[in-house]
Design an enzyme around this catalytic site. Structure first.
Site, mmCIF file in Angstrom:
data_model
loop_
_atom_site.group_PDB
_atom_site.id
_atom_site.type_symbol
_atom_site.label_atom_id
_atom_site.label_comp_id
_atom_site.label_asym_id
_atom_site.label_seq_id
_atom_site.Cartn_x
_atom_site.Cartn_y
_atom_site.Cartn_z
ATOM 1 N N PHE A 9 -8.817 0.572 3.187
ATOM 2 C CA PHE A 9 -8.534 1.761 2.389
ATOM 3 C C PHE A 9 -7.422 1.499 1.373
ATOM 4 O O PHE A 9 -7.642 1.519 0.151
ATOM 5 C CB PHE A 9 -8.187 2.917 3.338
ATOM 6 C CG PHE A 9 -7.516 4.089 2.694
ATOM 7 C CD1 PHE A 9 -8.001 4.648 1.516
ATOM 8 C CD2 PHE A 9 -6.392 4.655 3.285
ATOM 9 C CE1 PHE A 9 -7.370 5.748 0.928
ATOM 10 C CE2 PHE A 9 -5.765 5.749 2.717
ATOM 11 C CZ PHE A 9 -6.251 6.290 1.533
ATOM 12 N N ASN A 61 -11.034 -9.624 7.368
ATOM 13 C CA ASN A 61 -12.025 -10.036 8.369
ATOM 14 C C ASN A 61 -13.091 -8.960 8.569
ATOM 15 O O ASN A 61 -13.984 -9.117 9.405
ATOM 16 C CB ASN A 61 -11.351 -10.376 9.702
ATOM 17 C CG ASN A 61 -10.704 -9.171 10.370
ATOM 18 O OD1 ASN A 61 -10.668 -8.068 9.807
ATOM 19 N ND2 ASN A 61 -10.177 -9.371 11.565
ATOM 20 N N VAL A 63 -6.239 -13.075 9.667
ATOM 21 C CA VAL A 63 -4.878 -13.562 9.414
ATOM 22 C C VAL A 63 -4.188 -14.066 10.671
ATOM 23 O O VAL A 63 -3.104 -14.668 10.576
ATOM 24 C CB VAL A 63 -4.001 -12.473 8.752
ATOM 25 C CG1 VAL A 63 -4.523 -12.114 7.381
ATOM 26 C CG2 VAL A 63 -3.872 -11.242 9.646
ATOM 27 N N TYR A 67 0.277 -0.953 18.129
ATOM 28 C CA TYR A 67 0.490 -0.768 16.686
ATOM 29 C C TYR A 67 1.961 -0.539 16.373
ATOM 30 O O TYR A 67 2.546 -1.234 15.540
ATOM 31 C CB TYR A 67 -0.342 0.411 16.201
ATOM 32 C CG TYR A 67 -0.296 0.608 14.701
ATOM 33 C CD1 TYR A 67 -0.981 -0.247 13.841
ATOM 34 C CD2 TYR A 67 0.429 1.652 14.134
ATOM 35 C CE1 TYR A 67 -0.945 -0.069 12.467
ATOM 36 C CE2 TYR A 67 0.462 1.843 12.762
ATOM 37 C CZ TYR A 67 -0.218 0.980 11.932
ATOM 38 O OH TYR A 67 -0.179 1.158 10.571
#
Length: 313
Positions: free
Chosen positions: A12, A33, A58, A144
């Site tokens: 996004f 990816n 990554v 996260y």
């Protein structure tokens, strides 16, 4: 013209950043990816000789010569990053290490797309950059939240230890075209539900607040941050300081869509913050930046995007 690497460039935010950088005449290498990113987000750039697409994760190192790096790689919606929390942590931590090592090898300036989630469920409001946060280190969001906190640690250790030119931006709730329709975040949820005539799902009482920044404004902030003097590292909050409750947002979406959907209340998820609002004093002072797009205008553009996407589907 600079050669710039954007990790998570098919997502996004990443795709909007690629758009802007190519428009400014830079050669952009987009790395993704496609775990949550989409070829549809960057397909229009493929014919442009200034744009290059690389499918890569990554968490694995790779070699490339670039002048600057924007590190945006990581699922950002809870429904996506909780699907594989171990991989989320790997992306945040190993991805940061790999990009920092790459930046150090080629002498590139590097920007980390951090997050307001580093503040957790805050007990200071609004949140300034010197607030250390109130984060659960063992909860379902920790992969996260703590992953992004660790990435910030790594960025500042590379800055102190090897004098790497770093920039750290803490991104608050951002919305706009190209959001994933099934990302579980409140703006996309409400819009999709309203267009389909389904009940709008509100968690908790609906009195909890968020601040919503339109994607164009956010990209302006990232570009401004990357252009600051070498001795300015951040972190800097990027977001809209105007708060809305979930009920206010739901009612505004219903009005824009013209929907008669009802509101449906459900229990609040674990560790969901009650308030989230940036103090953007530093961004105003150091970046000469603040949001310009009002919530209603931004939502109208976002609704138009979702109408088109859902109709095509």
């Amino acid at each position: 013209m600079a050669k710039l690497l954007v990790t998570g460039g098919a997502g996004f935010l990443g795709s909007h950043l690629c758009d802007r950088l190519v428009g400014l005449g830079h050669h952009v290498v987009c790395v993704d990816n496609f775990l949550t990113g989409s070829q549809d987000n960057v397909g229009h750039l493929s014919p442009n000789p200034l744009f290059e697409m690389m499918r890569h994760d990554v968490t694995l190192p790779f070699e490339i010569e670039v002048d600057g790096i924007y590190n945006l790689a990581c699922p950002a919606a809870p429904v996506h990053y909780q699907r594989d929390p171990i991989q989320t942590t790997r992306t945040n931590v190993l991805g940061a290490i790999n990009m920092l090592d790459l930046a150090a090898r080629v002498g590139a300036r590097i920007l980390q797309a951090s997050t307001s989630e580093v503040y957790g469920d805050p007990d200071i409001h609004p949140q300034p950059e010197d607030y250390w946060g109130r984060v659960n280190p063992v909860g379902i969001r920790s992969c996260y939240d703590e992953g992004k906190r660790c990435a910030e640690t790594l960025f500042f250790d590379y800055w102190r230890q090897v004098q790497l030119e770093i920039k750290v931006a803490r991104i608050f709730n951002t919305y706009g075209p190209r959001m994933h329709p099934n990302d579980g975040r409140v703006v996309s949820n409400f819009i999709v539900q309203a267009i389909r005539g389904e009940p709008l799902t509100i968690y908790g009482t609906g009195r909890q607040t968020r601040s919503f920044c339109y994607v164009d404004d956010l990209i302006d902030g990232l570009l401004s941050m990357m252009a600051t003097a070498a001795d300015f590292t951040g972190p800097v909050n990027l977001g809209n300081p105007v708060e809305s409750t979930m009920i206010e947002l739901a009612e505004l979406v219903l009005a824009i869509v013209g929907s008669r959907s009802r509101l449906e209340f459900r229990p609040l998820p674990q560790d969901d913050p009650r308030q989230r609002c940036p103090d953007i004093s530093l961004a105003r002072k150091s970046l000469r930046w603040e949001p310009k797009v009002g919530l209603e205008d931004g939502l109208r553009q976002t609704v138009a995007y979702f109408r088109h996407r859902l109709a095509a589907a």
